[in-house]
Motif scaffolding. Structure first.
Motif, PDB file in Angstrom:
ATOM      1  N   PRO A 113       0.678  -1.259   0.040  1.00 47.74           N
ATOM      2  CA  PRO A 113      -0.030   0.019   0.166  1.00 47.74           C
ATOM      3  C   PRO A 113       1.057   1.283   0.020  1.00 47.74           C
ATOM      4  O   PRO A 113       2.043   1.288   0.477  1.00 47.74           O
ATOM      5  CB  PRO A 113      -0.824  -0.130   1.324  1.00 47.74           C
ATOM      6  CG  PRO A 113      -0.123  -0.985   2.236  1.00 47.74           C
ATOM      7  CD  PRO A 113       0.523  -1.991   1.166  1.00 47.74           C
ATOM      8  N   PHE A 114       0.265   2.278  -0.538  1.00 46.48           N
ATOM      9  CA  PHE A 114       1.132   3.614  -0.502  1.00 46.48           C
ATOM     10  C   PHE A 114       1.058   4.217   0.880  1.00 46.48           C
ATOM     11  O   PHE A 114      -0.086   4.214   1.446  1.00 46.48           O
ATOM     12  CB  PHE A 114       0.456   4.457  -1.681  1.00 46.48           C
ATOM     13  CG  PHE A 114       0.757   3.942  -3.262  1.00 46.48           C
ATOM     14  CD1 PHE A 114       2.128   3.930  -3.655  1.00 46.48           C
ATOM     15  CD2 PHE A 114      -0.502   3.585  -4.116  1.00 46.48           C
ATOM     16  CE1 PHE A 114       2.078   3.444  -5.042  1.00 46.48           C
ATOM     17  CE2 PHE A 114      -0.184   3.224  -5.139  1.00 46.48           C
ATOM     18  CZ  PHE A 114       0.781   3.184  -5.753  1.00 46.48           C
ATOM     19  N   MET A 115       2.070   5.026   1.085  1.00 45.40           N
ATOM     20  CA  MET A 115       1.807   5.943   2.103  1.00 45.40           C
ATOM     21  C   MET A 115       0.862   7.028   1.953  1.00 45.40           C
ATOM     22  O   MET A 115       0.885   7.448   0.976  1.00 45.40           O
ATOM     23  CB  MET A 115       3.106   6.473   2.646  1.00 45.40           C
ATOM     24  CG  MET A 115       4.066   5.490   3.405  1.00 45.40           C
ATOM     25  SD  MET A 115       3.447   4.903   5.140  1.00 45.40           S
ATOM     26  CE  MET A 115       3.885   6.293   6.052  1.00 45.40           C
ATOM     27  N   ASP A 116       0.138   7.528   2.897  1.00 45.56           N
ATOM     28  CA  ASP A 116      -0.702   8.614   2.794  1.00 45.56           C
ATOM     29  C   ASP A 116       0.256   9.941   3.143  1.00 45.56           C
ATOM     30  O   ASP A 116       0.755  10.249   4.141  1.00 45.56           O
ATOM     31  CB  ASP A 116      -1.700   8.722   3.925  1.00 45.56           C
ATOM     32  CG  ASP A 116      -2.616  10.133   3.961  1.00 45.56           C
ATOM     33  OD1 ASP A 116      -2.463  10.758   3.038  1.00 45.56           O
ATOM     34  OD2 ASP A 116      -3.467  10.076   4.723  1.00 45.56           O
ATOM     35  N   LEU A 117       0.902  10.447   2.230  1.00 47.60           N
ATOM     36  CA  LEU A 117       1.844  11.695   2.136  1.00 47.60           C
ATOM     37  C   LEU A 117       1.276  12.861   2.660  1.00 47.60           C
ATOM     38  O   LEU A 117       2.120  13.801   2.857  1.00 47.60           O
ATOM     39  CB  LEU A 117       2.430  11.757   0.871  1.00 47.60           C
ATOM     40  CG  LEU A 117       3.146  10.637   0.293  1.00 47.60           C
ATOM     41  CD1 LEU A 117       3.926  10.980  -1.270  1.00 47.60           C
ATOM     42  CD2 LEU A 117       4.241  10.015   1.238  1.00 47.60           C
ATOM     43  N   GLN A 118       0.172  13.173   2.945  1.00 45.40           N
ATOM     44  CA  GLN A 118      -0.742  14.202   3.319  1.00 45.40           C
ATOM     45  C   GLN A 118      -0.520  14.292   5.053  1.00 45.40           C
ATOM     46  O   GLN A 118      -0.711  15.229   5.384  1.00 45.40           O
ATOM     47  CB  GLN A 118      -2.218  14.541   2.995  1.00 45.40           C
ATOM     48  CG  GLN A 118      -2.221  14.307   1.621  1.00 45.40           C
ATOM     49  CD  GLN A 118      -1.428  15.614   0.887  1.00 45.40           C
ATOM     50  OE1 GLN A 118      -1.532  16.680   1.136  1.00 45.40           O
ATOM     51  NE2 GLN A 118      -0.726  15.065  -0.142  1.00 45.40           N
ATOM     52  N   ASN A 119      -0.196  13.191   5.486  1.00 43.75           N
ATOM     53  CA  ASN A 119      -0.084  13.149   7.081  1.00 43.75           C
ATOM     54  C   ASN A 119       1.259  12.678   7.632  1.00 43.75           C
ATOM     55  O   ASN A 119       1.112  11.720   8.500  1.00 43.75           O
ATOM     56  CB  ASN A 119      -1.279  12.080   7.280  1.00 43.75           C
ATOM     57  CG  ASN A 119      -2.778  12.697   7.254  1.00 43.75           C
ATOM     58  OD1 ASN A 119      -2.918  13.869   7.691  1.00 43.75           O
ATOM     59  ND2 ASN A 119      -3.359  12.011   6.442  1.00 43.75           N
ATOM     60  N   ILE A 120       2.247  13.016   6.830  1.00 37.07           N
ATOM     61  CA  ILE A 120       3.491  12.672   7.282  1.00 37.07           C
ATOM     62  C   ILE A 120       4.121  13.381   8.541  1.00 37.07           C
ATOM     63  O   ILE A 120       4.033  14.646   8.374  1.00 37.07           O
ATOM     64  CB  ILE A 120       4.526  12.837   6.175  1.00 37.07           C
ATOM     65  CG1 ILE A 120       4.281  11.668   5.098  1.00 37.07           C
ATOM     66  CG2 ILE A 120       5.889  12.254   6.571  1.00 37.07           C
ATOM     67  CD1 ILE A 120       3.995  10.030   5.367  1.00 37.07           C
ATOM     68  N   ASP A 121       4.715  12.843   9.414  1.00 36.63           N
ATOM     69  CA  ASP A 121       4.943  13.565  10.872  1.00 36.63           C
ATOM     70  C   ASP A 121       6.511  13.730  10.587  1.00 36.63           C
ATOM     71  O   ASP A 121       7.217  14.886  10.942  1.00 36.63           O
ATOM     72  CB  ASP A 121       4.739  12.743  12.052  1.00 36.63           C
ATOM     73  CG  ASP A 121       3.378  12.395  12.245  1.00 36.63           C
ATOM     74  OD1 ASP A 121       2.429  13.408  11.933  1.00 36.63           O
ATOM     75  OD2 ASP A 121       3.016  11.139  12.448  1.00 36.63           O
ATOM     76  N   LEU A 122       7.213  12.705  10.076  1.00 38.54           N
ATOM     77  CA  LEU A 122       8.846  12.881  10.108  1.00 38.54           C
ATOM     78  C   LEU A 122       9.312  12.240   8.831  1.00 38.54           C
ATOM     79  O   LEU A 122       8.826  11.185   8.509  1.00 38.54           O
ATOM     80  CB  LEU A 122       9.184  12.334  11.319  1.00 38.54           C
ATOM     81  CG  LEU A 122      10.697  12.175  11.631  1.00 38.54           C
ATOM     82  CD1 LEU A 122      11.506  13.791  12.038  1.00 38.54           C
ATOM     83  CD2 LEU A 122      10.971  11.356  12.937  1.00 38.54           C
ATOM     84  N   ILE A 123      10.380  12.905   8.316  1.00 35.59           N
ATOM     85  CA  ILE A 123      10.978  12.374   7.081  1.00 35.59           C
ATOM     86  C   ILE A 123      12.345  12.077   7.615  1.00 35.59           C
ATOM     87  O   ILE A 123      13.237  13.178   7.634  1.00 35.59           O
ATOM     88  CB  ILE A 123      10.984  13.180   5.829  1.00 35.59           C
ATOM     89  CG1 ILE A 123       9.260  13.430   5.615  1.00 35.59           C
ATOM     90  CG2 ILE A 123      11.671  12.566   4.617  1.00 35.59           C
ATOM     91  CD1 ILE A 123       9.036  14.534   4.590  1.00 35.59           C
ATOM     92  N   LEU A 124      13.045  10.787   7.640  1.00 39.03           N
ATOM     93  CA  LEU A 124      14.735  10.851   7.842  1.00 39.03           C
ATOM     94  C   LEU A 124      15.094  10.560   6.479  1.00 39.03           C
ATOM     95  O   LEU A 124      14.926   9.555   5.769  1.00 39.03           O
ATOM     96  CB  LEU A 124      14.504   9.458   8.661  1.00 39.03           C
ATOM     97  CG  LEU A 124      13.813   9.250   9.964  1.00 39.03           C
ATOM     98  CD1 LEU A 124      13.907   8.059  10.599  1.00 39.03           C
ATOM     99  CD2 LEU A 124      14.113  10.422  10.906  1.00 39.03           C
ATOM    100  N   ILE A 125      15.906  11.382   6.258  1.00 38.66           N
ATOM    101  CA  ILE A 125      16.636  11.523   5.010  1.00 38.66           C
ATOM    102  C   ILE A 125      17.866  11.072   4.769  1.00 38.66           C
ATOM    103  O   ILE A 125      18.888  11.652   5.434  1.00 38.66           O
ATOM    104  CB  ILE A 125      16.247  12.960   4.434  1.00 38.66           C
ATOM    105  CG1 ILE A 125      14.994  13.458   4.411  1.00 38.66           C
ATOM    106  CG2 ILE A 125      16.881  13.410   2.725  1.00 38.66           C
ATOM    107  CD1 ILE A 125      14.734  14.778   4.420  1.00 38.66           C
ATOM    108  N   PRO A 126      18.336  10.296   3.964  1.00 41.46           N
ATOM    109  CA  PRO A 126      19.738   9.840   3.638  1.00 41.46           C
ATOM    110  C   PRO A 126      20.619  11.096   3.346  1.00 41.46           C
ATOM    111  O   PRO A 126      19.923  11.951   2.466  1.00 41.46           O
ATOM    112  CB  PRO A 126      19.802   8.635   2.756  1.00 41.46           C
ATOM    113  CG  PRO A 126      18.673   8.975   1.976  1.00 41.46           C
ATOM    114  CD  PRO A 126      17.549   9.519   2.862  1.00 41.46           C
TER     115      PRO A 126
END
Length: 193
Positions: A113-126
């Motif tokens: 399933p796709f993530m709901d990108l409208q409700n993201i709290d935190l993005i851990l970015i490489p």
């Protein structure tokens, strides 16, 4: 604009070489310390929907973090043409849900399933490196550069302390991150936490 002794390409090559030479046991220790630091960070503790990455080329290993918090909603990306496509991955079945992608990076099966990108709290970015202004040095493919401007949630660069630099070359399209997490400190745009 600051003058830099090296171009992004030269700096990328130099820093990747340095990271490649981190001894495996030291890399593991640094990764665990970074995960412990994140797990104690209030922003992480309050986050429920988190986008993360599977480590590649001796990036910090965040698997201890998501294994400690399997009940959070974890999203991982696939590279599709020039875009990042985010899927929700059940941590309990992580190994069966992931596969090697086009660049040799572990990515989710496309039928997840796709993530709901409208409700993201935190993005851990490489990143290869980040600087005090919040800019990151990526791998040069532009995937995050294209995706980040329209993303929601706290944008956090994940690196080892030795790759937190005073300044790195930046372009007009680079999106500054809100914080940088290392094994030693979490920096919030020039301030340590």
């Amino acid at each position: 604009m600051t003058d830099f002794p090296q171009s992004k390409k030269q700096l990328r090559h130099t820093l990747l070489n340095q990271r490649r030479h981190i001894h495996y046991e030291i890399w593991q220790q640094k990764s665990q310390l970074l995960c412990d630091r994140l797990s104690n960070w209030q922003i992480f503790q309050q986050a429920q929907n988190i986008l993360a990455f599977a480590n590649f080329r001796q990036e910090p290993d965040l698997s201890p973090l998501w294994q400690m918090f399997p009940d959070k909603n974890w999203g991982f990306s696939r590279c599709v043409e020039k875009d990042l496509i985010w899927h929700q991955v059940a941590i309990a079945d992580f190994d069966n849900n992931m596969r090697s992608g086009a660049f040799g990076i572990l990515e989710p099966h496309p039928d997840l399933p796709f993530m709901d990108l409208q409700n993201i709290d935190l993005i851990l970015i490489p990143a290869i490196a980040c600087d005090r202004r919040g800019y990151r040095l990526g791998y040069g493919g532009g995937f995050y550069d294209r995706w980040l401007p329209n993303s929601t949630g706290h944008k956090i660069g994940i690196i080892f302390e030795q790759f937190y630099l005073d300044a790195i070359p930046s372009d007009i399209w680079d999106v500054p991150l809100e914080a940088i997490a290392t094994e030693s400190v979490i920096y919030y745009r020039s301030t340590a936490y």
